[in-house]
Design a protein around this motif. Structure first.
Motif, PDB file in Angstrom:
ATOM      1  N   LYS A  18      57.795 -13.200 -15.501  1.00  0.00           N
ATOM      2  CA  LYS A  18      57.328 -14.130 -15.678  1.00  0.00           C
ATOM      3  C   LYS A  18      57.491 -13.704 -17.813  1.00  0.00           C
ATOM      4  CE  LYS A  18      52.907 -15.029 -17.445  1.00  0.00           C
ATOM      5  NZ  LYS A  18      51.837 -15.937 -17.005  1.00  0.00           N
TER       6      LYS A  18
ATOM      7  N   ALA B 176      52.115 -16.253 -29.593  1.00  0.00           N
ATOM      8  CA  ALA B 176      51.221 -16.885 -29.452  1.00  0.00           C
ATOM      9  C   ALA B 176      50.397 -15.792 -29.707  1.00  0.00           C
ATOM     10  CB  ALA B 176      50.865 -18.200 -28.626  1.00  0.00           C
TER      11      ALA B 176
ATOM     12  N   ILE C 146      46.603 -22.315 -27.633  1.00  0.00           N
ATOM     13  CA  ILE C 146      45.907 -22.067 -27.191  1.00  0.00           C
ATOM     14  C   ILE C 146      44.916 -21.907 -27.042  1.00  0.00           C
ATOM     15  CG2 ILE C 146      48.113 -20.454 -25.876  1.00  0.00           C
ATOM     16  CD1 ILE C 146      46.294 -18.004 -27.355  1.00  0.00           C
ATOM     17  N   TRP C 147      44.377 -22.355 -28.027  1.00  0.00           N
ATOM     18  CA  TRP C 147      43.090 -22.623 -28.588  1.00  0.00           C
ATOM     19  C   TRP C 147      41.995 -23.766 -28.201  1.00  0.00           C
ATOM     20  CZ3 TRP C 147      38.643 -19.288 -26.738  1.00  0.00           C
ATOM     21  CH2 TRP C 147      38.770 -18.067 -27.396  1.00  0.00           C
TER      22      TRP C 147
ATOM     23  N   TRP D 252      39.327 -26.189 -26.321  1.00  0.00           N
ATOM     24  CA  TRP D 252      37.949 -25.325 -27.003  1.00  0.00           C
ATOM     25  C   TRP D 252      37.085 -25.601 -28.053  1.00  0.00           C
ATOM     26  CZ3 TRP D 252      41.152 -22.539 -23.821  1.00  0.00           C
ATOM     27  CH2 TRP D 252      40.630 -21.534 -22.860  1.00  0.00           C
TER      28      TRP D 252
ATOM     29  N   LEU E 131      32.982 -20.673 -26.957  1.00  0.00           N
ATOM     30  CA  LEU E 131      33.448 -19.348 -25.494  1.00  0.00           C
ATOM     31  C   LEU E 131      32.797 -17.992 -26.166  1.00  0.00           C
ATOM     32  CD1 LEU E 131      34.755 -20.096 -22.583  1.00  0.00           C
ATOM     33  CD2 LEU E 131      37.293 -18.955 -23.864  1.00  0.00           C
TER      34      LEU E 131
ATOM     35  N   HIS F 220      37.487 -10.403 -23.818  1.00  0.00           N
ATOM     36  CA  HIS F 220      38.006  -9.261 -24.386  1.00  0.00           C
ATOM     37  C   HIS F 220      36.830  -8.812 -25.483  1.00  0.00           C
ATOM     38  CE1 HIS F 220      39.736 -10.767 -28.117  1.00  0.00           C
ATOM     39  NE2 HIS F 220      40.485 -12.311 -26.835  1.00  0.00           N
TER      40      HIS F 220
ATOM     41  N   ASP G 242      41.498 -13.810 -16.741  1.00  0.00           N
ATOM     42  CA  ASP G 242      42.428 -14.674 -15.518  1.00  0.00           C
ATOM     43  C   ASP G 242      43.204 -13.993 -16.234  1.00  0.00           C
ATOM     44  OD1 ASP G 242      43.935 -17.196 -15.191  1.00  0.00           O
ATOM     45  OD2 ASP G 242      42.862 -17.902 -16.861  1.00  0.00           O
TER      46      ASP G 242
ATOM     47  N   LEU H 169      47.066 -15.948 -16.150  1.00  0.00           N
ATOM     48  CA  LEU H 169      47.533 -16.840 -17.607  1.00  0.00           C
ATOM     49  C   LEU H 169      46.835 -16.131 -19.497  1.00  0.00           C
ATOM     50  CD1 LEU H 169      46.860 -20.779 -18.116  1.00  0.00           C
ATOM     51  CD2 LEU H 169      49.196 -19.807 -18.108  1.00  0.00           C
ATOM     52  N   GLY H 170      46.112 -15.482 -18.592  1.00  0.00           N
ATOM     53  CA  GLY H 170      45.068 -14.589 -19.638  1.00  0.00           C
ATOM     54  C   GLY H 170      45.596 -13.224 -20.111  1.00  0.00           C
TER      55      GLY H 170
ATOM     56  N   ILE I  14      56.899 -18.599 -15.557  1.00  0.00           N
ATOM     57  CA  ILE I  14      56.194 -20.065 -14.758  1.00  0.00           C
ATOM     58  C   ILE I  14      55.303 -20.468 -15.785  1.00  0.00           C
ATOM     59  CG2 ILE I  14      54.593 -19.917 -12.806  1.00  0.00           C
ATOM     60  CD1 ILE I  14      55.729 -17.018 -11.894  1.00  0.00           C
TER      61      ILE I  14
ATOM     62  N   ALA J  37      42.038 -23.358 -17.118  1.00  0.00           N
ATOM     63  CA  ALA J  37      40.480 -22.997 -16.320  1.00  0.00           C
ATOM     64  C   ALA J  37      39.821 -23.521 -17.851  1.00  0.00           C
ATOM     65  CB  ALA J  37      39.984 -22.667 -15.355  1.00  0.00           C
TER      66      ALA J  37
HETATM   67  N1  THF Z   1      40.326 -19.522 -20.222  1.00  0.00           N
HETATM   68  C1  THF Z   1      40.589 -19.255 -19.619  1.00  0.00           C
HETATM   69  N2  THF Z   1      40.445 -20.056 -17.989  1.00  0.00           N
HETATM   70  N3  THF Z   1      42.018 -18.526 -19.200  1.00  0.00           N
HETATM   71  C2  THF Z   1      42.000 -17.434 -20.337  1.00  0.00           C
HETATM   72  O1  THF Z   1      43.193 -17.022 -20.533  1.00  0.00           O
HETATM   73  C3  THF Z   1      41.439 -17.577 -21.784  1.00  0.00           C
HETATM   74  N4  THF Z   1      41.734 -17.137 -23.023  1.00  0.00           N
HETATM   75  C4  THF Z   1      41.298 -17.891 -24.573  1.00  0.00           C
HETATM   76  C5  THF Z   1      40.013 -18.167 -24.132  1.00  0.00           C
HETATM   77  N5  THF Z   1      39.934 -18.446 -23.028  1.00  0.00           N
HETATM   78  C6  THF Z   1      40.492 -18.549 -21.659  1.00  0.00           C
HETATM   79  C7  THF Z   1      42.608 -18.335 -24.430  1.00  0.00           C
HETATM   80  N6  THF Z   1      43.809 -17.757 -24.073  1.00  0.00           N
HETATM   81  C8  THF Z   1      47.345 -19.812 -22.436  1.00  0.00           C
HETATM   82  C9  THF Z   1      46.792 -18.151 -22.785  1.00  0.00           C
HETATM   83  C10 THF Z   1      46.262 -17.828 -23.218  1.00  0.00           C
HETATM   84  C11 THF Z   1      44.771 -18.328 -23.743  1.00  0.00           C
HETATM   85  C12 THF Z   1      45.090 -19.691 -23.275  1.00  0.00           C
HETATM   86  C13 THF Z   1      46.012 -20.649 -22.369  1.00  0.00           C
HETATM   87  C14 THF Z   1      48.476 -20.392 -21.378  1.00  0.00           C
HETATM   88  O2  THF Z   1      48.064 -22.024 -21.194  1.00  0.00           O
HETATM   89  N7  THF Z   1      49.314 -19.668 -21.384  1.00  0.00           N
HETATM   90  C15 THF Z   1      51.122 -20.093 -20.941  1.00  0.00           C
HETATM   91  C16 THF Z   1      51.395 -21.441 -21.938  1.00  0.00           C
HETATM   92  C17 THF Z   1      51.616 -20.322 -24.085  1.00  0.00           C
HETATM   93  C18 THF Z   1      51.806 -20.842 -24.759  1.00  0.00           C
HETATM   94  O3  THF Z   1      51.835 -22.564 -25.172  1.00  0.00           O
HETATM   95  O4  THF Z   1      52.358 -20.082 -25.231  1.00  0.00           O
HETATM   96  C19 THF Z   1      51.574 -19.009 -20.445  1.00  0.00           C
HETATM   97  O5  THF Z   1      52.112 -19.173 -19.683  1.00  0.00           O
HETATM   98  O6  THF Z   1      51.247 -18.196 -20.562  1.00  0.00           O
HETATM   99  C20 THF Z   1      41.862 -15.845 -22.492  1.00  0.00           C
HETATM  100  O7  THF Z   1      41.582 -15.077 -23.773  1.00  0.00           O
END
Ligand code: THF
Length: 272
Positions: free
Chosen positions: A49, A55, A80-81, A84, A144, A148, A177, A180-181, A266, A271
């Motif tokens: 993907k 970011a 992305i933060w 929280w 939070l 990592h 996660d 996404l993460g 995608i 969460a």
């Molecule tokens: N909480 C959760 N539930 N998952 C996480 O991966 C996560 N983190 C950080 C803190 N809490 C978390 C935040 N990091 C995205 C990516 C990383 C994140 C939070 C959100 C995200 O939504 N990514 C989308 C869009 C990216 C963009 O906006 O550019 C994607 O499609 O990748 C993990 O340390």
């Protein structure tokens, strides 16, 4: 073509057990997994993907600033933060604060990143080249707790006289996660390993990702099925265009990823 991430995603998708979680979303989960990325084979940016490196770079530079307010992230186009943050934008003593100014009982502060650089230069055989974000006394003040949480550097000695050592990094991520993460986390630490290697005149070795509770959120299942139907492409290459004076002087413009071929992005809900 390597598929460490896709193999991991498939493993948890097929072998995971249903488990409830703090966010109330529900997950499919496996406890304990490890991936190894040889950084000489390319930059490990997931290709099944589209992953937005912007970011990831901005977030890493924000950690290295020792910052814990989302304002600087937002000013640099990284949101992305936001979910929280408190009303004033602060997240409490999260990653950057612990990396750069871990508070000591006598009122002082420890810059763990500077210590890592110093030790890599002066004593590369050390088995204590560690950064911890898991500050037990501060956990309840964080928006939070660190996912990592703990990482260690390792230098393999040069194999030829006058050659360079090879820098590896291993991360322990207590909560992952996967959809996404984790693509963000892998790329972030791979980037950090390249930066630390450049500052310490080392070549890069492996990035090793070790996970604790590795989960796919229940509302990511369809996205995961789509992603697993795709074949990975070769990894792109990372170019660092300049050698900044210190590990704290990198800028967004210093990095370029060349030859990133990926499938389309995608979307999925995060969460909170
Ligand atoms: N909480 C959760 N539930 N998952 C996480 O991966 C996560 N983190 C950080 C803190 N809490 C978390 C935040 N990091 C995205 C990516 C990383 C994140 C939070 C959100 C995200 O939504 N990514 C989308 C869009 C990216 C963009 O906006 O550019 C994607 O499609 O990748 C993990 O340390």
């Amino acid at each position: 073509i390597r598929s460490q991430y896709e193999d991991f995603l498939r493993h948890v998708h097929t072998q995971g057990v249903f488990k409830a979680d703090r966010t109330g979303t529900g997950t499919t989960s496996v406890f304990g997994y490890q991936m190894r990325f040889d950084l000489n084979e390319g930059f490990p940016l997931v290709t099944t993907k589209k992953v937005f490196l912007r970011a990831i770079i901005v977030e890493l530079l924000w950690f290295l600033r020792g910052d814990s307010n989302v304002k600087w992230l937002q000013d640099n186009g990284c949101t992305i933060w936001d979910e929280w943050a408190r009303a004033d934008g602060d997240l409490g003593p999260v990653y950057g604060v612990q990396w750069r100014s871990w508070p000591t009982p006598d009122g002082g502060h420890i810059d763990q990143i500077q210590q890592v650089i110093n030790t890599l230069k002066s004593n590369p055989d050390s088995r204590r080249i560690i950064v911890s974000a898991w500050n037990v006394a501060d956990l309840d003040k964080m928006a939070l707790m660190p996912c990592h949480a703990f990482f260690q550097f390792y230098v393999a000695p040069p194999t030829t006289p006058g050659g360079r050592g090879k820098l590896s990094c291993q991360l322990y991520q207590r909560s992952a996660d996967i959809f996404l993460g984790v693509p963000f986390n892998i790329a972030s630490y791979a980037l950090l390993t390249h930066m630390v290697a450049q500052q310490c005149d080392l070549d890069v070795g492996d990035f090793i990702w070790t996970g604790g509770d590795c989960h796919i959120y229940s509302n990511h299942q369809e996205q995961v099925a789509l992603q697993l139907s795709r074949a990975p492409f070769a990894y792109p290459a990372l170019v660092i265009k300049r050698r900044p004076a210190s590990i704290f002087d990198y800028q967004f413009e210093d990095f370029e990823v060349q030859g990133y071929q990926s499938h389309p992005a995608i979307k999925a809900p995060v969460a909170v």
